[in-house]
Write an enzyme that holds these catalytic residues in place. Structure first.
Site, mmCIF file in Angstrom:
data_model
loop_
_atom_site.group_PDB
_atom_site.id
_atom_site.type_symbol
_atom_site.label_atom_id
_atom_site.label_comp_id
_atom_site.label_asym_id
_atom_site.label_seq_id
_atom_site.Cartn_x
_atom_site.Cartn_y
_atom_site.Cartn_z
ATOM 1 N N ASP A 3 49.504 37.312 36.391
ATOM 2 C CA ASP A 3 48.113 37.626 36.710
ATOM 3 C C ASP A 3 47.807 39.121 36.799
ATOM 4 O O ASP A 3 46.775 39.503 37.360
ATOM 5 C CB ASP A 3 47.708 36.953 38.025
ATOM 6 C CG ASP A 3 48.521 37.442 39.223
ATOM 7 O OD1 ASP A 3 49.539 38.131 39.003
ATOM 8 O OD2 ASP A 3 48.138 37.126 40.356
ATOM 9 N N GLU A 4 48.664 39.969 36.245
ATOM 10 C CA GLU A 4 48.357 41.404 36.274
ATOM 11 C C GLU A 4 49.017 42.106 35.098
ATOM 12 O O GLU A 4 50.040 41.658 34.571
ATOM 13 C CB GLU A 4 48.789 42.052 37.591
ATOM 14 C CG GLU A 4 50.273 41.974 37.866
ATOM 15 C CD GLU A 4 50.673 42.726 39.121
ATOM 16 O OE1 GLU A 4 50.135 43.819 39.381
ATOM 17 O OE2 GLU A 4 51.561 42.215 39.836
ATOM 18 N N ASP A 64 44.225 43.307 37.845
ATOM 19 C CA ASP A 64 44.869 42.322 38.716
ATOM 20 C C ASP A 64 43.863 41.219 39.019
ATOM 21 O O ASP A 64 42.771 41.482 39.541
ATOM 22 C CB ASP A 64 45.324 43.002 40.008
ATOM 23 C CG ASP A 64 46.381 42.196 40.753
ATOM 24 O OD1 ASP A 64 46.714 41.090 40.315
ATOM 25 O OD2 ASP A 64 46.868 42.694 41.789
#
Length: 421
Positions: free
Chosen positions: A121-122, A27
Protein backbone atom coordinates in the site's frame (compact mmCIF):
# COMPACT_ATOMS: atom_id res chain seq x y z
CA UNK A 1 4.36 13.99 14.15
CA UNK A 2 0.82 12.74 14.45
CA UNK A 3 -0.03 9.66 16.45
CA UNK A 4 -1.28 7.71 13.46
CA UNK A 5 -4.88 8.74 14.10
CA UNK A 6 -4.96 12.01 12.15
CA UNK A 7 -4.15 14.31 15.05
CA UNK A 8 -1.34 16.77 14.36
CA UNK A 9 -2.07 16.52 10.64
CA UNK A 10 -0.34 19.07 8.37
CA UNK A 11 -1.15 19.73 4.70
CA UNK A 12 0.10 22.18 2.10
CA UNK A 13 -2.04 24.98 0.68
CA UNK A 14 -2.84 25.21 -3.00
CA UNK A 15 0.15 26.52 -4.93
CA UNK A 16 2.72 25.58 -2.29
CA UNK A 17 6.34 25.91 -3.41
CA UNK A 18 7.66 22.58 -4.72
CA UNK A 19 11.02 23.75 -6.06
CA UNK A 20 13.56 20.93 -6.03
CA UNK A 21 11.02 18.42 -4.66
CA UNK A 22 10.90 15.62 -7.23
CA UNK A 23 10.30 12.55 -5.03
CA UNK A 24 6.80 11.45 -4.01
CA UNK A 25 5.95 9.01 -1.23
CA UNK A 26 2.39 7.76 -1.71
CA UNK A 27 0.76 5.88 1.18
CA UNK A 28 -2.79 4.52 1.11
CA UNK A 29 -4.83 5.54 4.15
CA UNK A 30 -5.62 2.68 6.59
CA UNK A 31 -5.60 0.48 3.50
CA UNK A 32 -7.19 -2.76 4.72
CA UNK A 33 -9.80 -0.94 6.80
CA UNK A 34 -10.56 1.46 3.95
CA UNK A 35 -11.09 -1.42 1.52
CA UNK A 36 -13.54 -3.03 3.94
CA UNK A 37 -15.43 0.27 4.24
CA UNK A 38 -15.41 0.65 0.46
CA UNK A 39 -16.94 -2.79 -0.02
CA UNK A 40 -19.40 -2.41 2.86
CA UNK A 41 -20.63 1.21 3.02
CA UNK A 42 -22.44 0.52 6.30
CA UNK A 43 -18.98 0.54 7.94
CA UNK A 44 -18.09 4.04 6.74
CA UNK A 45 -17.51 6.42 9.64
CA UNK A 46 -17.39 3.60 12.19
CA UNK A 47 -14.60 2.23 14.32
CA UNK A 48 -13.53 -1.00 12.67
CA UNK A 49 -10.73 -3.45 13.39
CA UNK A 50 -9.46 -5.76 10.66
CA UNK A 51 -8.45 -9.09 12.16
CA UNK A 52 -9.73 -12.49 13.21
CA UNK A 53 -12.43 -12.26 15.90
CA UNK A 54 -10.64 -14.37 18.49
CA UNK A 55 -8.56 -13.61 21.54
CA UNK A 56 -5.22 -14.60 20.02
CA UNK A 57 -5.26 -12.65 16.77
CA UNK A 58 -3.68 -9.26 16.24
CA UNK A 59 -4.96 -6.11 14.55
CA UNK A 60 -3.99 -6.03 10.86
CA UNK A 61 -5.48 -2.57 10.38
CA UNK A 62 -7.89 -0.17 12.02
CA UNK A 63 -9.98 2.71 10.78
CA UNK A 64 -9.05 6.21 11.93
CA UNK A 65 -12.18 6.19 14.09
CA UNK A 66 -10.71 3.24 16.03
CA UNK A 67 -7.18 4.67 16.07
CA UNK A 68 -8.39 7.68 18.01
CA UNK A 69 -9.06 5.30 20.91
CA UNK A 70 -5.44 4.10 20.79
CA UNK A 71 -5.96 1.05 18.58
CA UNK A 72 -2.84 0.21 16.57
CA UNK A 73 -1.65 -2.40 14.08
CA UNK A 74 -0.02 -5.49 15.68
CA UNK A 75 -2.00 -4.94 18.90
CA UNK A 76 -3.92 -8.00 20.18
CA UNK A 77 -7.54 -7.79 19.10
CA UNK A 78 -8.66 -8.38 22.70
CA UNK A 79 -6.68 -5.34 23.85
CA UNK A 80 -8.02 -3.25 20.96
CA UNK A 81 -11.58 -4.09 21.95
CA UNK A 82 -10.89 -3.04 25.54
CA UNK A 83 -9.71 0.33 24.25
CA UNK A 84 -12.60 0.67 21.81
CA UNK A 85 -15.51 -1.57 22.92
CA UNK A 86 -17.80 -0.31 20.14
CA UNK A 87 -15.40 -1.31 17.38
CA UNK A 88 -16.58 -3.76 14.74
CA UNK A 89 -14.17 -6.63 14.02
CA UNK A 90 -13.98 -7.43 10.30
CA UNK A 91 -12.37 -10.59 8.93
CA UNK A 92 -9.66 -9.63 6.39
CA UNK A 93 -10.03 -10.30 2.67
CA UNK A 94 -6.46 -10.44 1.38
CA UNK A 95 -7.25 -11.30 -2.22
CA UNK A 96 -9.28 -8.10 -2.43
CA UNK A 97 -6.42 -6.06 -0.94
CA UNK A 98 -4.00 -7.51 -3.50
CA UNK A 99 -6.42 -6.72 -6.33
CA UNK A 100 -6.76 -3.06 -5.33
CA UNK A 101 -3.04 -2.77 -4.65
CA UNK A 102 -2.31 -3.90 -8.20
CA UNK A 103 -4.73 -1.27 -9.56
CA UNK A 104 -3.09 1.48 -7.51
CA UNK A 105 0.42 0.48 -8.60
CA UNK A 106 -0.71 0.56 -12.26
CA UNK A 107 -1.91 4.12 -11.74
CA UNK A 108 1.51 5.05 -10.33
CA UNK A 109 3.28 3.53 -13.33
CA UNK A 110 1.00 5.44 -15.70
CA UNK A 111 2.51 8.61 -14.24
CA UNK A 112 6.19 7.57 -14.20
CA UNK A 113 8.15 4.38 -14.86
CA UNK A 114 10.28 5.18 -11.80
CA UNK A 115 8.16 3.51 -9.11
CA UNK A 116 9.55 1.68 -6.07
CA UNK A 117 6.87 -0.26 -4.19
CA UNK A 118 7.65 -0.53 -0.48
CA UNK A 119 4.72 -2.77 0.38
CA UNK A 120 1.18 -3.56 -0.69
CA UNK A 121 0.00 0.00 0.00
CA UNK A 122 2.90 2.44 -0.42
CA UNK A 123 5.52 3.42 -2.97
CA UNK A 124 8.08 6.02 -3.94
CA UNK A 125 7.77 7.81 -7.29
CA UNK A 126 10.49 9.84 -9.00
CA UNK A 127 8.67 12.45 -11.11
CA UNK A 128 11.64 14.64 -12.01
CA UNK A 129 11.72 13.28 -15.55
CA UNK A 130 8.01 13.69 -16.35
CA UNK A 131 7.51 17.36 -15.48
CA UNK A 132 7.11 18.40 -19.12
CA UNK A 133 4.42 15.77 -19.53
CA UNK A 134 2.42 16.21 -16.32
CA UNK A 135 3.54 19.48 -14.67
CA UNK A 136 5.32 20.31 -11.43
CA UNK A 137 5.68 17.71 -8.62
CA UNK A 138 2.90 19.37 -6.63
CA UNK A 139 0.59 19.32 -9.65
CA UNK A 140 1.40 15.67 -10.28
CA UNK A 141 0.71 14.76 -6.65
CA UNK A 142 -2.69 16.48 -6.65
CA UNK A 143 -3.68 14.80 -9.91
CA UNK A 144 -2.49 11.44 -8.62
CA UNK A 145 -4.55 11.70 -5.43
CA UNK A 146 -7.64 12.59 -7.47
CA UNK A 147 -7.11 9.72 -9.88
CA UNK A 148 -6.62 7.13 -7.13
CA UNK A 149 -9.85 8.30 -5.50
CA UNK A 150 -11.80 8.35 -8.78
CA UNK A 151 -10.61 4.95 -10.01
CA UNK A 152 -10.55 2.98 -6.75
CA UNK A 153 -12.75 4.85 -4.28
CA UNK A 154 -9.83 4.97 -1.83
CA UNK A 155 -7.81 7.87 -0.43
CA UNK A 156 -4.06 8.24 -0.17
CA UNK A 157 -1.65 10.67 1.43
CA UNK A 158 1.39 12.00 -0.43
CA UNK A 159 4.61 13.58 0.73
CA UNK A 160 6.60 15.55 -1.86
CA UNK A 161 10.25 16.38 -1.13
CA UNK A 162 13.78 16.37 -2.49
CA UNK A 163 14.67 13.01 -0.88
CA UNK A 164 12.95 9.73 -0.10
CA UNK A 165 13.37 10.15 3.66
CA UNK A 166 11.75 13.58 3.85
CA UNK A 167 8.97 12.56 1.42
CA UNK A 168 8.10 9.61 3.65
CA UNK A 169 8.03 11.80 6.75
CA UNK A 170 5.80 14.31 4.96
CA UNK A 171 3.26 11.71 3.85
CA UNK A 172 2.97 10.42 7.43
CA UNK A 173 2.39 13.91 8.82
CA UNK A 174 -0.32 14.63 6.20
CA UNK A 175 -2.43 11.55 6.97
CA UNK A 176 -5.21 10.88 6.35
CA UNK A 177 -6.12 12.05 2.84
CA UNK A 178 -3.52 14.80 2.73
CA UNK A 179 -0.69 16.30 0.70
CA UNK A 180 2.39 17.90 2.22
CA UNK A 181 5.07 19.48 0.03
CA UNK A 182 8.55 20.30 1.34
CA UNK A 183 10.58 22.42 -1.07
CA UNK A 184 14.28 21.60 -1.12
CA UNK A 185 15.17 24.95 0.47
CA UNK A 186 12.69 24.28 3.33
CA UNK A 187 14.09 20.87 4.27
CA UNK A 188 16.10 22.05 7.29
CA UNK A 189 13.21 24.06 8.72
CA UNK A 190 10.85 21.11 8.19
CA UNK A 191 13.14 18.62 9.93
CA UNK A 192 14.36 20.66 12.92
CA UNK A 193 11.25 20.46 15.18
CA UNK A 194 10.49 16.78 14.42
CA UNK A 195 10.93 14.09 17.05
CA UNK A 196 13.92 11.79 16.63
CA UNK A 197 11.32 9.02 16.51
CA UNK A 198 10.18 10.41 13.15
CA UNK A 199 13.53 9.69 11.51
CA UNK A 200 13.28 6.73 9.15
CA UNK A 201 14.85 3.66 10.76
CA UNK A 202 14.96 4.99 14.33
CA UNK A 203 13.06 2.39 16.33
CA UNK A 204 11.88 2.52 19.95
CA UNK A 205 15.17 1.29 21.45
CA UNK A 206 17.28 3.72 19.43
CA UNK A 207 14.89 6.55 20.28
CA UNK A 208 15.08 5.73 23.99
CA UNK A 209 18.88 5.72 23.81
CA UNK A 210 18.85 9.19 22.22
CA UNK A 211 16.18 10.60 24.53
CA UNK A 212 18.04 9.37 27.62
CA UNK A 213 20.84 11.71 26.54
CA UNK A 214 18.48 14.64 26.05
CA UNK A 215 18.38 14.24 22.26
CA UNK A 216 14.67 14.51 21.55
CA UNK A 217 14.32 16.44 18.31
CA UNK A 218 16.18 16.66 15.02
CA UNK A 219 17.44 20.07 16.15
CA UNK A 220 19.02 18.31 19.14
CA UNK A 221 20.73 15.85 16.79
CA UNK A 222 22.21 18.75 14.84
CA UNK A 223 23.80 20.07 18.01
CA UNK A 224 25.16 16.67 19.09
CA UNK A 225 28.74 15.63 18.19
CA UNK A 226 28.96 12.63 15.88
CA UNK A 227 30.97 10.74 18.50
CA UNK A 228 28.05 10.98 20.96
CA UNK A 229 25.64 9.62 18.34
CA UNK A 230 28.05 6.76 17.65
CA UNK A 231 28.21 5.85 21.35
CA UNK A 232 24.43 5.99 21.67
CA UNK A 233 23.54 4.09 18.50
CA UNK A 234 26.66 2.43 17.18
CA UNK A 235 28.78 3.81 14.31
CA UNK A 236 26.50 2.71 11.44
CA UNK A 237 23.23 3.98 12.89
CA UNK A 238 24.93 7.05 14.35
CA UNK A 239 26.21 8.05 10.91
CA UNK A 240 22.79 7.40 9.37
CA UNK A 241 20.99 9.60 11.89
CA UNK A 242 23.64 12.33 11.48
CA UNK A 243 22.99 12.42 7.72
CA UNK A 244 19.18 12.12 7.85
CA UNK A 245 18.93 14.95 10.37
CA UNK A 246 20.66 17.15 7.80
CA UNK A 247 18.37 16.09 4.99
CA UNK A 248 21.13 14.05 3.34
CA UNK A 249 19.72 10.94 1.64
CA UNK A 250 21.41 9.87 -1.58
CA UNK A 251 19.15 6.87 -2.20
CA UNK A 252 17.44 6.91 -5.58
CA UNK A 253 14.05 5.40 -6.36
CA UNK A 254 14.87 1.73 -7.04
CA UNK A 255 12.60 0.24 -9.70
CA UNK A 256 14.32 -3.14 -9.38
CA UNK A 257 13.12 -3.58 -5.81
CA UNK A 258 11.22 -6.83 -5.26
CA UNK A 259 9.57 -8.48 -2.29
CA UNK A 260 12.16 -10.16 -0.12
CA UNK A 261 9.77 -12.95 0.81
CA UNK A 262 6.18 -14.11 0.63
CA UNK A 263 4.59 -15.94 3.51
CA UNK A 264 1.48 -16.86 5.46
CA UNK A 265 1.11 -17.97 9.05
CA UNK A 266 -1.77 -18.87 11.31
CA UNK A 267 -2.45 -18.79 15.04
CA UNK A 268 -4.81 -21.58 16.11
CA UNK A 269 -7.84 -21.07 18.35
CA UNK A 270 -6.53 -23.96 20.50
CA UNK A 271 -3.02 -25.37 20.74
CA UNK A 272 -2.66 -28.38 18.43
CA UNK A 273 -0.62 -31.56 18.87
CA UNK A 274 -2.12 -33.76 16.14
CA UNK A 275 0.55 -34.03 13.40
CA UNK A 276 -2.07 -34.77 10.73
CA UNK A 277 -3.81 -31.47 11.39
CA UNK A 278 -0.52 -29.58 11.43
CA UNK A 279 0.66 -31.21 8.21
CA UNK A 280 -2.63 -30.36 6.50
CA UNK A 281 -2.29 -26.77 7.64
CA UNK A 282 1.23 -26.58 6.25
CA UNK A 283 -0.12 -27.80 2.91
CA UNK A 284 -2.84 -25.14 2.95
CA UNK A 285 -0.37 -22.36 3.73
CA UNK A 286 2.09 -23.64 1.11
CA UNK A 287 -0.66 -23.57 -1.53
CA UNK A 288 -1.45 -19.95 -0.66
CA UNK A 289 2.23 -18.99 -0.79
CA UNK A 290 2.52 -20.65 -4.20
CA UNK A 291 -0.55 -18.80 -5.48
CA UNK A 292 0.89 -15.46 -4.35
CA UNK A 293 4.22 -16.23 -6.00
CA UNK A 294 2.53 -17.07 -9.28
CA UNK A 295 0.32 -13.99 -9.20
CA UNK A 296 3.39 -11.81 -8.68
CA UNK A 297 5.52 -13.57 -11.31
CA UNK A 298 8.09 -14.83 -8.77
CA UNK A 299 9.84 -18.06 -7.88
CA UNK A 300 11.48 -18.89 -4.55
CA UNK A 301 14.87 -20.49 -4.03
CA UNK A 302 14.39 -21.05 -0.27
CA UNK A 303 11.44 -22.30 1.80
CA UNK A 304 11.16 -21.63 5.54
CA UNK A 305 8.73 -22.60 8.27
CA UNK A 306 7.93 -20.95 11.58
CA UNK A 307 6.62 -22.88 14.60
CA UNK A 308 5.49 -21.32 17.88
CA UNK A 309 4.78 -23.64 20.79
CA UNK A 310 2.28 -23.26 23.64
CA UNK A 311 4.92 -21.64 25.86
CA UNK A 312 5.61 -19.03 23.11
CA UNK A 313 8.97 -20.56 22.23
CA UNK A 314 9.39 -19.89 18.51
CA UNK A 315 11.69 -21.63 16.05
CA UNK A 316 12.30 -21.32 12.32
CA UNK A 317 13.88 -23.69 9.83
CA UNK A 318 14.75 -23.16 6.16
CA UNK A 319 15.81 -25.21 3.16
CA UNK A 320 17.31 -24.14 -0.17
CA UNK A 321 15.67 -25.90 -3.10
CA UNK A 322 17.50 -27.59 -5.93
CA UNK A 323 15.55 -25.38 -8.35
CA UNK A 324 13.48 -22.23 -7.64
CA UNK A 325 9.73 -22.85 -7.69
CA UNK A 326 6.28 -21.29 -7.41
CA UNK A 327 4.54 -24.68 -7.26
CA UNK A 328 2.54 -25.13 -4.07
CA UNK A 329 3.12 -28.90 -4.04
CA UNK A 330 6.90 -28.44 -4.09
CA UNK A 331 6.73 -25.70 -1.43
CA UNK A 332 4.57 -27.95 0.74
CA UNK A 333 6.96 -30.89 0.34
CA UNK A 334 9.85 -28.74 1.53
CA UNK A 335 7.81 -27.35 4.43
CA UNK A 336 6.81 -30.85 5.57
CA UNK A 337 10.41 -32.08 5.39
CA UNK A 338 11.42 -29.20 7.64
CA UNK A 339 8.50 -29.77 10.00
CA UNK A 340 9.15 -33.51 10.33
CA UNK A 341 12.71 -32.76 11.47
CA UNK A 342 11.52 -30.48 14.29
CA UNK A 343 11.39 -31.80 17.85
CA UNK A 344 7.89 -30.97 19.15
CA UNK A 345 7.84 -31.19 22.96
CA UNK A 346 4.69 -29.07 23.34
CA UNK A 347 1.45 -28.40 21.46
CA UNK A 348 1.69 -25.75 18.74
CA UNK A 349 -0.16 -22.41 18.73
CA UNK A 350 1.20 -20.92 15.48
CA UNK A 351 2.62 -22.28 12.25
CA UNK A 352 3.80 -20.53 9.09
CA UNK A 353 5.33 -21.07 5.66
CA UNK A 354 7.51 -18.53 3.88
CA UNK A 355 9.14 -18.38 0.44
CA UNK A 356 12.46 -16.50 0.37
CA UNK A 357 15.20 -15.46 -2.06
CA UNK A 358 12.69 -14.51 -4.74
CA UNK A 359 13.51 -13.95 -8.38
CA UNK A 360 11.51 -13.43 -11.53
CA UNK A 361 9.79 -16.57 -12.80
CA UNK A 362 11.56 -18.07 -15.79
CA UNK A 363 14.86 -16.32 -15.11
CA UNK A 364 16.63 -19.63 -14.40
CA UNK A 365 18.13 -21.59 -17.32
CA UNK A 366 15.71 -24.14 -18.80
CA UNK A 367 16.20 -27.68 -17.51
CA UNK A 368 16.13 -30.73 -19.76
CA UNK A 369 12.93 -31.84 -18.05
CA UNK A 370 10.45 -30.42 -15.56
CA UNK A 371 9.71 -32.63 -12.55
CA UNK A 372 6.83 -30.31 -11.60
CA UNK A 373 5.15 -30.21 -15.01
CA UNK A 374 2.03 -32.12 -13.92
CA UNK A 375 1.60 -30.14 -10.71
CA UNK A 376 2.22 -26.92 -12.61
CA UNK A 377 -0.70 -27.73 -14.94
CA UNK A 378 -2.93 -28.58 -11.99
CA UNK A 379 -2.10 -25.37 -10.16
CA UNK A 380 -2.54 -23.27 -13.30
CA UNK A 381 -6.06 -24.71 -13.50
CA UNK A 382 -6.62 -23.91 -9.81
CA UNK A 383 -5.47 -20.33 -10.42
CA UNK A 384 -7.99 -20.05 -13.24
CA UNK A 385 -10.77 -21.38 -11.03
CA UNK A 386 -9.80 -18.95 -8.26
CA UNK A 387 -9.88 -16.03 -10.69
CA UNK A 388 -13.35 -17.04 -11.87
CA UNK A 389 -15.01 -18.27 -8.68
CA UNK A 390 -12.87 -16.84 -5.86
CA UNK A 391 -10.03 -18.18 -3.77
CA UNK A 392 -11.10 -21.29 -1.85
CA UNK A 393 -13.70 -22.42 -4.39
CA UNK A 394 -11.38 -25.34 -5.20
CA UNK A 395 -9.12 -26.86 -2.56
CA UNK A 396 -7.38 -30.07 -1.57
CA UNK A 397 -9.68 -32.82 -0.34
CA UNK A 398 -7.42 -33.24 2.68
CA UNK A 399 -8.27 -29.70 3.79
CA UNK A 400 -12.03 -30.14 3.80
CA UNK A 401 -14.01 -30.44 6.99
CA UNK A 402 -13.14 -29.63 10.58
CA UNK A 403 -9.81 -30.42 12.11
CA UNK A 404 -9.72 -33.15 14.68
CA UNK A 405 -8.25 -33.46 18.12
CA UNK A 406 -7.38 -30.03 19.40
CA UNK A 407 -8.78 -27.13 17.43
CA UNK A 408 -10.33 -25.91 14.23
CA UNK A 409 -8.42 -24.97 11.15
CA UNK A 410 -8.57 -21.26 10.39
CA UNK A 411 -10.72 -19.93 7.58
CA UNK A 412 -8.39 -17.24 6.26
CA UNK A 413 -4.67 -16.38 6.47
CA UNK A 414 -3.22 -13.35 8.22
CA UNK A 415 -1.98 -10.30 6.42
CA UNK A 416 1.41 -10.52 4.76
CA UNK A 417 2.07 -7.05 6.13
CA UNK A 418 0.47 -5.09 8.96
CA UNK A 419 -1.26 -2.00 7.62
CA UNK A 420 0.32 1.03 9.34
CA UNK A 421 -1.30 3.73 7.21
Amino acid sequence: MGRGDGTGRLVSPEGADDTGAGILHVDMDAFYASVEQLDNPSLVGKAIIVGAPDGRSVVSSASYEARRFGVRSAMPVAQALRLCPTAIVVVPHFDRYLELSARVMRIFRDVTPLVEPLSIDEAFLDVRGVRRLWGSPGTIARALRARVRDETGLTCSIGVAATKHVAKMASTISKPDGLLIVAAADTDAFLAPRSVRALWGVGPKAAESLESRGIRTVADVLETPAAVLDRALGPAMGARVWHLARGIDAREVDTARVEKSVGHEETFDDDISDPMILRSELRRLADRVGARLRSGGWEAATIAIKVRFADFTTISRSQTLAEPTAVGQRIGDAALDLFDAVDRPLPIRLIGVRAEKLRSAGSAPLALWDDDEEWRRVEDALDGAAARFGRGAVTRATLLGKARGGGTLPSSPPAPKLDQG
